[in-house]
Design a protein around this motif. Sequence first.
Motif, PDB file in Angstrom:
ATOM      1  N   LEU A  42       0.809  -1.212   0.000  1.00 25.44           N
ATOM      2  CA  LEU A  42       0.000   0.000   0.000  1.00 25.44           C
ATOM      3  C   LEU A  42       0.845   1.266   0.000  1.00 25.44           C
ATOM      4  O   LEU A  42       0.421   2.305  -0.513  1.00 25.44           O
ATOM      5  N   ARG A  62      -5.068   1.480  -4.920  1.00 25.60           N
ATOM      6  CA  ARG A  62      -5.445   2.876  -4.742  1.00 25.60           C
ATOM      7  C   ARG A  62      -6.361   2.984  -3.520  1.00 25.60           C
ATOM      8  O   ARG A  62      -7.378   2.285  -3.426  1.00 25.60           O
ATOM      9  N   TRP A  63      -5.965   3.864  -2.637  1.00 23.71           N
ATOM     10  CA  TRP A  63      -6.716   4.034  -1.394  1.00 23.71           C
ATOM     11  C   TRP A  63      -8.185   4.316  -1.653  1.00 23.71           C
ATOM     12  O   TRP A  63      -9.066   3.802  -0.949  1.00 23.71           O
ATOM     13  N   SER A  64      -8.487   5.137  -2.638  1.00 25.35           N
ATOM     14  CA  SER A  64      -9.878   5.544  -2.878  1.00 25.35           C
ATOM     15  C   SER A  64     -10.769   4.369  -3.246  1.00 25.35           C
ATOM     16  O   SER A  64     -11.987   4.414  -3.029  1.00 25.35           O
ATOM     17  N   LEU A  97     -10.306   1.229  -2.094  1.00 21.73           N
ATOM     18  CA  LEU A  97     -10.182   0.151  -1.108  1.00 21.73           C
ATOM     19  C   LEU A  97     -11.537  -0.352  -0.588  1.00 21.73           C
ATOM     20  O   LEU A  97     -11.751  -1.574  -0.514  1.00 21.73           O
TER      21      LEU A  97
END
Length: 431
Positions: free
Chosen positions: A83, A93-95, A97
């Motif tokens: 990550l 990509r965090w968005s 997750l």
Amino acid sequence: MNPIENRPAKLPTPMRVVVIGAGIVGAACAIELLRDGHHVTLLDPGEPGGTQAASYGNAAWLSPASVVPMSMPGLWKKLPKYLFDENSPLTIRWSALPSLLPWLTRFVWAGASVARVEATARALSALLHDAPSRHRALAQEAGVPELIVSRGLLYAYPDRAAFEAEALAWRLRRDNAVRWKELEAPAIRELVPALDHRYQFAILVEQGANCVDPGAYVAALVRHAQSQGAVLQRATATGFALQGGRLRAVLTDRGELVCERAVIAAGIHSKLLARSVGDKVCMESERGYHIVLENPPVELALPVMPADAKTGNTSTLGGLRIAGQVELTRLQAEPDWRRADTLLRHAAATYPALAASIGTGAVQRWMGHRPSTTDGRPVLGPASGCQDVIHAFGHGHVGLASGPVSGRLVADLISGRPTVVDPAPYSVTRF
């Protein structure tokens, strides 16, 4: 084994079959169905072998050794590093997750025990063990034998300890009849003189092969199918018309295609079509990237995978292709070309002769969608809601290599003959 199996002289009753998707799997399905005397329509909105297709952009490897699933025991410990490390082979990509959590949970679970990955390795081996010979036969039949090259595949390590750190992966390969040679530095230098000298140990899988132009190869297979009677229809499948539980037609954005059987081989776009015939498949896009260095000062005698980069390095007709990366995000998200830049950095570090030319030579960048199930196995077999619709998607990292056997299996199921491999491990009911 002869790639074209001995089949009974009596052919099945010809049927109208629509194959949705003209990538490597769809093309192989079409060719095998035509052998059995069926009337085949290939349905795809895009150009066969075009840049929109996953078949176009892979590492071009045809490897019996590709039986190791992405999810392995202990992977969960590495996810936090992935990550945060922009150079890692896997990024999330965090968005995205929250939407990816169901897939990620099942993905980690699929590799949580040795028994599970052993089962997946056996299932993948059935599709891959004779992939090079099957592709040689298909390429010969399609008039493009020069596109398949059989010189082996090289896995390069800094030292033997790095190789031994992957003991489980190589044990899975050995258990599935993959054989190899161990090479020390002098032999490595002789095979691949351009490789950086930090690689002091390597594994040569001599039975491996590669394709020197995957896009042109798929296009040639589709042309061959057309020469044998297949019709190529440029349209997008939107669903199925069922009547009394039987298939009446494939619905498209340009009208209905009346048929008795249909094959879903549309890669990542198969998910919604599968749901329309009763199957909720846990599949996401493992976005892959590649770069192609045109006219590079390095030409590889055989494909190479550096252990530290986990990239497939292959000399193709277009130049030196460096393929890899797994990016997990929403399907519609814009490409993150930093992933391609990472591949470029890996290339310069792996082959010192490239360092001076990078920045001056032409570099192509590409991103595509690997249709990946949580357990790494494709979905092959009848749909739950209609036995006349056959699934043939979700091949993840092994789509090109496993295309021929997948096509034969689909044709066997439709023609009602004994199947080339046991379809049970690929059944959609496992979800």
